[in-house]
Write a protein that holds these residues in place. Structure first.
Motif, PDB file in Angstrom:
ATOM      1  N   GLY A  93     -53.044 -44.362   8.177  1.00  0.00           N
ATOM      2  CA  GLY A  93     -51.954 -43.480   8.590  1.00  0.00           C
ATOM      3  C   GLY A  93     -50.600 -44.017   8.165  1.00  0.00           C
ATOM      4  N   ALA A  94     -50.412 -45.325   8.295  1.00  0.00           N
ATOM      5  CA  ALA A  94     -49.150 -45.948   7.883  1.00  0.00           C
ATOM      6  C   ALA A  94     -48.995 -45.903   6.375  1.00  0.00           C
ATOM      7  N   LEU A  95     -50.087 -46.044   5.640  1.00  0.00           N
ATOM      8  CA  LEU A  95     -50.039 -45.960   4.180  1.00  0.00           C
ATOM      9  C   LEU A  95     -49.588 -44.571   3.742  1.00  0.00           C
ATOM     10  N   VAL A  96     -50.138 -43.541   4.371  1.00  0.00           N
ATOM     11  CA  VAL A  96     -49.733 -42.177   4.021  1.00  0.00           C
ATOM     12  C   VAL A  96     -48.242 -41.985   4.287  1.00  0.00           C
ATOM     13  N   ASP A  97     -47.755 -42.522   5.399  1.00  0.00           N
ATOM     14  CA  ASP A  97     -46.328 -42.413   5.703  1.00  0.00           C
ATOM     15  C   ASP A  97     -45.493 -43.038   4.585  1.00  0.00           C
ATOM     16  N   ARG A  98     -45.890 -44.224   4.142  1.00  0.00           N
ATOM     17  CA  ARG A  98     -45.140 -44.901   3.079  1.00  0.00           C
ATOM     18  C   ARG A  98     -45.175 -44.101   1.784  1.00  0.00           C
ATOM     19  N   LEU A  99     -46.315 -43.501   1.486  1.00  0.00           N
ATOM     20  CA  LEU A  99     -46.428 -42.697   0.270  1.00  0.00           C
ATOM     21  C   LEU A  99     -45.572 -41.438   0.355  1.00  0.00           C
ATOM     22  N   LEU A 100     -45.524 -40.829   1.532  1.00  0.00           N
ATOM     23  CA  LEU A 100     -44.679 -39.648   1.703  1.00  0.00           C
ATOM     24  C   LEU A 100     -43.208 -40.003   1.567  1.00  0.00           C
ATOM     25  N   VAL A 101     -42.821 -41.153   2.109  1.00  0.00           N
ATOM     26  CA  VAL A 101     -41.434 -41.616   1.970  1.00  0.00           C
ATOM     27  C   VAL A 101     -41.112 -41.854   0.500  1.00  0.00           C
ATOM     28  N   ILE A 167     -29.046 -24.272   7.926  1.00  0.00           N
ATOM     29  CA  ILE A 167     -29.429 -25.171   6.849  1.00  0.00           C
ATOM     30  C   ILE A 167     -30.188 -26.328   7.490  1.00  0.00           C
ATOM     31  N   PRO A 168     -31.392 -26.654   7.039  1.00  0.00           N
ATOM     32  CA  PRO A 168     -32.169 -27.710   7.694  1.00  0.00           C
ATOM     33  C   PRO A 168     -31.486 -29.063   7.604  1.00  0.00           C
ATOM     34  N   SER A 169     -31.660 -29.856   8.641  1.00  0.00           N
ATOM     35  CA  SER A 169     -31.038 -31.174   8.734  1.00  0.00           C
ATOM     36  C   SER A 169     -32.103 -32.204   9.076  1.00  0.00           C
ATOM     37  N   PHE A 170     -32.064 -33.351   8.407  1.00  0.00           N
ATOM     38  CA  PHE A 170     -33.090 -34.368   8.571  1.00  0.00           C
ATOM     39  C   PHE A 170     -32.459 -35.741   8.797  1.00  0.00           C
ATOM     40  N   ALA A 171     -33.113 -36.562   9.601  1.00  0.00           N
ATOM     41  CA  ALA A 171     -32.740 -37.968   9.783  1.00  0.00           C
ATOM     42  C   ALA A 171     -34.032 -38.765   9.853  1.00  0.00           C
ATOM     43  N   LEU A 172     -34.541 -39.160   8.700  1.00  0.00           N
ATOM     44  CA  LEU A 172     -35.882 -39.721   8.602  1.00  0.00           C
ATOM     45  C   LEU A 172     -35.917 -41.229   8.397  1.00  0.00           C
ATOM     46  N   LEU A 173     -34.814 -41.802   7.925  1.00  0.00           N
ATOM     47  CA  LEU A 173     -34.772 -43.234   7.651  1.00  0.00           C
ATOM     48  C   LEU A 173     -33.462 -43.817   8.153  1.00  0.00           C
ATOM     49  N   THR A 174     -33.504 -45.044   8.628  1.00  0.00           N
ATOM     50  CA  THR A 174     -32.275 -45.719   9.029  1.00  0.00           C
ATOM     51  C   THR A 174     -31.515 -46.180   7.784  1.00  0.00           C
ATOM     52  N   SER A 175     -30.271 -46.533   7.969  1.00  0.00           N
ATOM     53  CA  SER A 175     -29.484 -47.023   6.840  1.00  0.00           C
ATOM     54  C   SER A 175     -30.082 -48.312   6.280  1.00  0.00           C
ATOM     55  N   ALA A 176     -30.621 -49.165   7.148  1.00  0.00           N
ATOM     56  CA  ALA A 176     -31.240 -50.409   6.684  1.00  0.00           C
ATOM     57  C   ALA A 176     -32.482 -50.120   5.851  1.00  0.00           C
ATOM     58  N   GLU A 177     -33.281 -49.162   6.289  1.00  0.00           N
ATOM     59  CA  GLU A 177     -34.474 -48.792   5.517  1.00  0.00           C
ATOM     60  C   GLU A 177     -34.088 -48.233   4.158  1.00  0.00           C
ATOM     61  N   MET A 178     -33.053 -47.408   4.128  1.00  0.00           N
ATOM     62  CA  MET A 178     -32.616 -46.852   2.842  1.00  0.00           C
ATOM     63  C   MET A 178     -32.043 -47.930   1.938  1.00  0.00           C
ATOM     64  N   ALA A 205     -39.170 -33.443   2.534  1.00  0.00           N
ATOM     65  CA  ALA A 205     -38.625 -33.884   3.821  1.00  0.00           C
ATOM     66  C   ALA A 205     -39.328 -33.171   4.966  1.00  0.00           C
ATOM     67  N   ASN A 206     -39.575 -31.885   4.807  1.00  0.00           N
ATOM     68  CA  ASN A 206     -40.304 -31.140   5.839  1.00  0.00           C
ATOM     69  C   ASN A 206     -41.711 -31.689   6.018  1.00  0.00           C
ATOM     70  N   MET A 207     -42.348 -32.057   4.916  1.00  0.00           N
ATOM     71  CA  MET A 207     -43.709 -32.596   5.002  1.00  0.00           C
ATOM     72  C   MET A 207     -43.719 -33.928   5.740  1.00  0.00           C
ATOM     73  N   LEU A 208     -42.763 -34.791   5.442  1.00  0.00           N
ATOM     74  CA  LEU A 208     -42.686 -36.080   6.135  1.00  0.00           C
ATOM     75  C   LEU A 208     -42.392 -35.881   7.614  1.00  0.00           C
ATOM     76  N   LYS A 209     -41.507 -34.962   7.926  1.00  0.00           N
ATOM     77  CA  LYS A 209     -41.169 -34.706   9.325  1.00  0.00           C
ATOM     78  C   LYS A 209     -42.376 -34.168  10.087  1.00  0.00           C
ATOM     79  N   ARG A 210     -43.099 -33.228   9.471  1.00  0.00           N
ATOM     80  CA  ARG A 210     -44.325 -32.714  10.112  1.00  0.00           C
ATOM     81  C   ARG A 210     -45.330 -33.835  10.301  1.00  0.00           C
ATOM     82  N   TYR A 211     -45.463 -34.698   9.301  1.00  0.00           N
ATOM     83  CA  TYR A 211     -46.437 -35.774   9.375  1.00  0.00           C
ATOM     84  C   TYR A 211     -46.152 -36.697  10.552  1.00  0.00           C
ATOM     85  N   ARG A 212     -44.899 -36.993  10.746  1.00  0.00           N
ATOM     86  CA  ARG A 212     -44.537 -37.869  11.860  1.00  0.00           C
ATOM     87  C   ARG A 212     -44.622 -37.158  13.197  1.00  0.00           C
TER      88      ARG A 212
END
Length: 228
Positions: A93-101, A167-178, A205-212
């Motif tokens: 599950g964590a691997l899929v998250d990393r691949l989606l990111v 307009i869709p808005s996303f916050a998926l990664l922290t500044s440190a992660e980016m 982005a929608n796919m990653l958000k749904r995944y989480r």
């Protein structure tokens, strides 16, 4: 539309995948491949995700939600679906998250090169008010005041155009992660612009958000800091 079988014999025929629905091995729901993640067994017998749906061999499908992949591991559904003994990493599950990111960041890079991804609060505000923004992105730890000002622009755009959705808005990664993943391309505020590449960013982005499975939709309304 009649659903295809839970498994398939290969990922090479993209046209077939688009035409036919697929069935999630956990929920047994049939849906389009875009809402699912395909998995195959590697030559070594390991279960691997096939996000691009191109790897050869028998595949199985799971709706793009982290909890469902964890359930499939717990219930040993991969062996049954793939009809062979397979090894499943508990970190799948964590691997899929990393691949989606990685897929999302790669699309952001393509959109940037195509002139369909801008960064900085001023450019984001202008893109929103001009109607060019297809999606807005914030660092998850962005200052609330900066997010609020951009939300105000989104609200003004919606009221001015009488659009049915924000307009869709996303916050998926922290500044440190980016910073770690994107280096000099990291941002606090950004916007994907209308166009094939920009819309590809929003789709991922929608796919990653749904995944989480945060329980939040891709589109947000109202002011305040966006949530993961």
């Amino acid at each position: 539309m009649i659903a295809a079988a839970t498994v398939d014999d290969g990922g090479a025929d993209d046209a077939e995948l688009v035409v036919n629905d697929r069935t999630c091995i956990v929920t047994r729901e049939a849906t389009s491949p875009e809402m699912l993640i395909r998995f195959v067994a590697s030559p070594a017998g390991d279960v691997v995700p096939d996000l691009k749906r191109q790897l050869p061999g028998r595949g199985c499908w799971i709706k793009g939600e982290r909890a469902l992949i964890d359930t499939a591991i717990k219930r040993k559904l991969f062996t049954r679906a793939l009809k062979t003994e397979v090894s499943v990493s508990p970190d799948l599950g964590a691997l899929v998250d990393r691949l989606l990111v990685a897929d999302l960041l790669g699309m952001m890079s393509m959109a940037r090169k195509a002139g369909q991804f801008v960064t900085g609060a001023t450019k984001v505000d202008a893109a929103i008010r001009s109607g060019a923004a297809a999606g807005v992105f914030h660092a998850a730890d962005a200052a609330a005041d900066g997010v609020r000002k951009i939300d105000q622009a989104r609200k003004a755009w919606r009221l001015g155009t009488e659009a049915e959705e924000d307009i869709p808005s996303f916050a998926l990664l922290t500044s440190a992660e980016m910073d770690e993943l994107m280096g000099q391309n990291a941002f606090i505020h950004a916007a994907a612009l209308a166009g094939q590449a920009g819309e590809g960013v929003v789709k991922r982005a929608n796919m990653l958000k749904r995944y989480r499975n945060s329980g939040q939709s891709g589109a947000r309304s109202g002011a305040g800091r966006p949530e993961l």
